[in-house]
Design a protein around this motif. Structure first.
Motif, mmCIF file in Angstrom:
data_model
loop_
_atom_site.group_PDB
_atom_site.id
_atom_site.type_symbol
_atom_site.label_atom_id
_atom_site.label_comp_id
_atom_site.label_asym_id
_atom_site.label_seq_id
_atom_site.Cartn_x
_atom_site.Cartn_y
_atom_site.Cartn_z
ATOM 1 N N TYR A 1 0.847 -1.204 0.306
ATOM 2 C CA TYR A 1 0.234 0.116 0.120
ATOM 3 C C TYR A 1 0.726 1.327 -0.034
ATOM 4 O O TYR A 1 0.425 2.351 -0.468
ATOM 5 C CB TYR A 1 -1.142 -0.053 1.299
ATOM 6 C CG TYR A 1 -2.200 -1.001 0.868
ATOM 7 C CD1 TYR A 1 -3.164 -0.588 0.130
ATOM 8 C CD2 TYR A 1 -2.210 -2.311 1.282
ATOM 9 C CE1 TYR A 1 -4.238 -1.253 0.012
ATOM 10 C CE2 TYR A 1 -3.269 -3.341 1.079
ATOM 11 C CZ TYR A 1 -4.235 -2.591 0.413
ATOM 12 O OH TYR A 1 -5.423 -3.378 0.291
ATOM 13 N N ALA A 2 1.950 1.134 0.620
ATOM 14 C CA ALA A 2 2.846 2.212 0.621
ATOM 15 C C ALA A 2 3.349 2.772 -0.708
ATOM 16 O O ALA A 2 3.480 3.827 -1.114
ATOM 17 C CB ALA A 2 4.150 2.067 1.302
ATOM 18 N N ALA A 3 3.650 1.618 -1.621
ATOM 19 C CA ALA A 3 4.120 1.888 -3.178
ATOM 20 C C ALA A 3 2.836 2.367 -3.918
ATOM 21 O O ALA A 3 3.158 3.065 -5.084
ATOM 22 C CB ALA A 3 4.493 0.537 -3.644
ATOM 23 N N ARG A 4 1.669 2.082 -3.601
ATOM 24 C CA ARG A 4 0.295 2.582 -4.488
ATOM 25 C C ARG A 4 -0.230 3.877 -3.690
ATOM 26 O O ARG A 4 -1.537 4.146 -4.016
ATOM 27 C CB ARG A 4 -0.489 1.402 -4.801
ATOM 28 C CG ARG A 4 -1.099 0.757 -3.583
ATOM 29 C CD ARG A 4 -1.802 -0.396 -3.948
ATOM 30 N NE ARG A 4 -3.137 -0.184 -4.634
ATOM 31 C CZ ARG A 4 -3.498 -0.213 -5.920
ATOM 32 N NH1 ARG A 4 -2.639 -0.847 -6.804
ATOM 33 N NH2 ARG A 4 -4.686 0.062 -6.387
ATOM 34 N N GLN A 5 0.326 4.524 -2.806
ATOM 35 C CA GLN A 5 -0.370 5.726 -2.079
ATOM 36 C C GLN A 5 -1.543 5.269 -1.467
ATOM 37 O O GLN A 5 -2.430 6.204 -1.407
ATOM 38 C CB GLN A 5 -0.397 6.952 -3.203
ATOM 39 C CG GLN A 5 0.592 7.296 -4.279
ATOM 40 C CD GLN A 5 1.692 8.103 -3.494
ATOM 41 O OE1 GLN A 5 1.441 8.786 -2.367
ATOM 42 N NE2 GLN A 5 2.872 7.857 -3.723
#
Length: 647
Positions: A167-171
């Motif tokens: 989720y961090a990588a996809r904002q």
């Protein structure tokens, strides 16, 4: 200034993040940043939405001016940001290093960590990566993930970390929900969970949140994270099984393969068919798919209980017996007339076919072994439980068994060589006794030994040979065995065996009396087991063949060797006669140019080549233990229906 979108790190990494924050501020030459907002500050999101799983929902903290050198939403912040399938760091320090931005060097800290405020007329490139404003739903997902609560979702720490990184990588953009509720991906995942019983899994294990109409953002965010966790749990259960097999026994050491959590989530985020992505994590082996089909059939015919054939004296072709009508009904063979009690040729043929499929001597004689096998599965619920337990053990095998492989099925007392999905050789084997079980494992066959020495395992020497040596020092010598110390053969009569076997080893030289016979097939493993010849040929005539100390004795080993040699050392036109001429004399090692995977497995229920569901004795009790671990000894849900199993 805009505050960077930072997700509070789950404990225990928060302490390290705090240290980096302090250090960055000091290196920048500024004051220590404020990290605890005043209690009177307002919030950016509605409060008071209770979460149904462990923690309370956390509202957004007020804006705090802090160095923006390490924004939460950058690809560099997580190792899986660019590649969801990248390996996941297992070392705690490696995880911390991968998850946190590096502290800049002192001479560069001021340029990076201390943001400059340009004059109103100035148009300057930002000194730090630009932040991205999150949608309200993504912001709620961020808040849910900021709470160290993923432990309550039944997934592993590696899977928890994968969710954070994904989720961090996809904002923090959701995958399974939108403002209206479950989206197409979420509905596809939920549909697969509901159909988990088709693969012998329990739908109740995979939580699907119930969303009210017009659910608020916090509820949607919680549903998003719970569905992400459920998909990872399903993928792991489907591919690698629902529990650690070594909990059954130290002898159960299969080679399981686990799905990459990042790849699971990444695959679901990029597909239009989430159900198909998830179901693909189940085994695709031919044996598994055959059991899956039988499971579906047994569900539709769950009320049909096979006819029980009563006990009685041995029944032979030509006999007249009151049990013959029951035997006909059990095997589906019609008689010449209703109530016909003659055990005629047509019924004898059906019995012999059944005996052959069950691994019994196909002589048409119905003795205790045949009768017990006929009556083994009387209840449809028993069939369900046995099919599911055996489907579970297929998950313990590698996804790729190999283009050519050797498989020993212990309860079946058979070894098969399989090439391109077809059995090219099959023969009987002797396996370990219940007290000396043949282990479950996967390893490559690497070499073959002709005219082998038998180096007696220390456990056998201590438990079985020492008592005989204490009574008679030359007991082993008369068995053709040697006592060795420091590489030299010694006279056993000169040893004080009352002091034990410490420092001594025992071996049997090559020859006709050697317990390993004339050849052994080596696939090095922690259990020190292998396939080998034996001088005890008569044991292969028995229906039940659990007599060894754990190794596998092969019937007609030279025919087996012919197949193995032509696969492992191709181009030399090996025959059993050619190999036989190499026997006798000194011990000789032959290394296979092509290694061959060897799978030692334990299937008590399987589908034979004729498409019949057959079963074997649970010689080690492993099947019963699997059913116990899966709670199949009580009430089990299969494809959404409850089945009451007999106690």
């Amino acid at each position: 200034m805009k505050r960077a979108l930072q997700r509070p790190l789950p404990w225990p990494s928060a302490g390290r993040a705090f240290t980096r924050l302090m250090l960055a501020a000091v290196l920048a030459g500024g004051a220590l940043p404020a990290v605890f907002p005043a209690a009177a500050s307002g919030t950016d999101a509605p409060a008071g939405h209770a979460m149904p799983w462990p923690p309370e929902h956390v509202s957004i903290s007020p804006a705090v001016d802090m160095p923006a050198a390490a924004p939460r939403h950058t690809a560099a912040a997580t190792p899986n940001a660019a590649d969801p399938a990248a390996p996941h760091p297992e070392d705690p320090q490696e995880k911390a290093a991968a998850a946190a931005p590096a502290v800049p060097a002192p001479d560069a800290a001021a340029k990076v960590s201390a943001p400059s405020v340009p004059a109103p007329s100035e148009t300057a490139a930002p000194a730090v990566p630009a932040t991205v404003a999150l949608s309200p739903l993504a912001e709620q997902v961020r808040q849910v993930l900021a709470v160290p609560a993923l432990e309550g979702l039944g997934i592993t720490r590696r899977e928890q970390d994968a969710i954070q990184a994904f989720y961090a990588a996809r904002q923090d953009a959701p995958v399974f929900v939108d403002e209206a509720g479950l989206n197409a991906t979420g509905r596809g995942a939920a549909a697969r969970f509901a159909a988990a019983g088709e693969d012998g899994l329990d739908p109740a294990d995979y939580a699907v949140p119930k969303l009210a109409a017009h659910a608020d953002l916090p509820a949607l965010a919680r549903a998003e994270v719970r569905l992400a966790a459920s998909t990872l749990l399903y993928a792991r259960h489907a591919q690698a099984g629902r529990f650690d097999p070594s909990r059954i026994s130290p002898q159960v050491t299969p080679l399981r393969t686990f799905p990459d959590p990042a790849a699971v989530l990444g695959g679901l985020a990029s597909t239009s068919d989430a159900s198909a992505v998830l179901v693909a994590y189940n085994p695709t082996h031919k044996g598994y798919l055959a059991l899956k089909a039988k499971l579906a059939q047994s569900q539709s015919h769950s009320g049909a209980v096979p006819v029980h054939v009563p006990a009685g004296p041995t029944l032979r072709p030509g006999d007249v017996d009151a049990r013959v009508p029951a035997l006909r009904a059990r095997l589906g063979v019609k008689g010449a007339a209703a109530g016909d009690r003659l055990y005629d040729a047509s019924l004898a043929s059906a019995v012999m076919t059944f005996q052959a499929s069950a691994g019994l001597n196909a002589d048409g004689v119905i003795g205790p072994a045949t009768l017990e096998t006929l009556n083994r599965v009387d209840n449809p619920a028993d069939r369900h439980a046995d099919i599911i337990a055996n489907m579970e053990r297929w998950r313990w095998l590698p996804r790729d068994l190999g283009g050519t492989y050797v498989m020993v099925n212990i309860p079946e007392y058979l070894v098969r060589v399989v090439q391109d999905g077809a059995t090219i050789h099959q023969t009987r084997v002797v396996v370990g006794k219940p007290e000396n079980q043949t282990p479950l494992l996967t390893h490559d066959m690497e070499y073959v030994v002709l005219n082998p020495y038998w180096n007696i395992p220390p456990s056998i020497a201590r438990k079985e040979m020492l008592p005989n040596l204490q009574r008679d020092p030359y007991f082993l010598a008369r068995q053709g065995m040697e006592v060795v110390r420091n590489g030299r053969v010694v006279d056993p009569g000169t040893v004080n065996w009352a002091q034990g076997v410490g420092g001594y080893s025992f071996r049997q030289p090559p020859g006709e009396r050697n317990a390993l016979g004339r050849i052994k097939f080596m696939f090095p493993n922690d259990h020190s087991v292998y396939l080998h010849d034996t001088p005890s040929k008569a044991l292969f005539a028995n229906d039940k063949r659990a007599y060894s100390h754990g190794c596998i004795r092969v019937q007609d080993p030279l025919k087996f060797a012919e197949v193995i040699f032509n696969i492992g050392m191709p181009g030399q036109n090996w025959t059993d006669e050619k190999i036989g001429k190499m026997l006798g004399g000194a011990e000789r090692y032959l290394t296979l140019k092509q290694r061959i995977p060897v799978h030692l497995v334990y299937f008590t229920t399987f589908v034979d080549d004729a498409g019949r569901l057959v079963s074997r004795d649970d010689v080690y009790g492993t099947n019963a233990k699997v059913k116990e671990m899966l709670h199949l000894d009580g009430e089990q849900k299969v494809a959404g229906r409850s089945l009451a199993l007999p106690r």
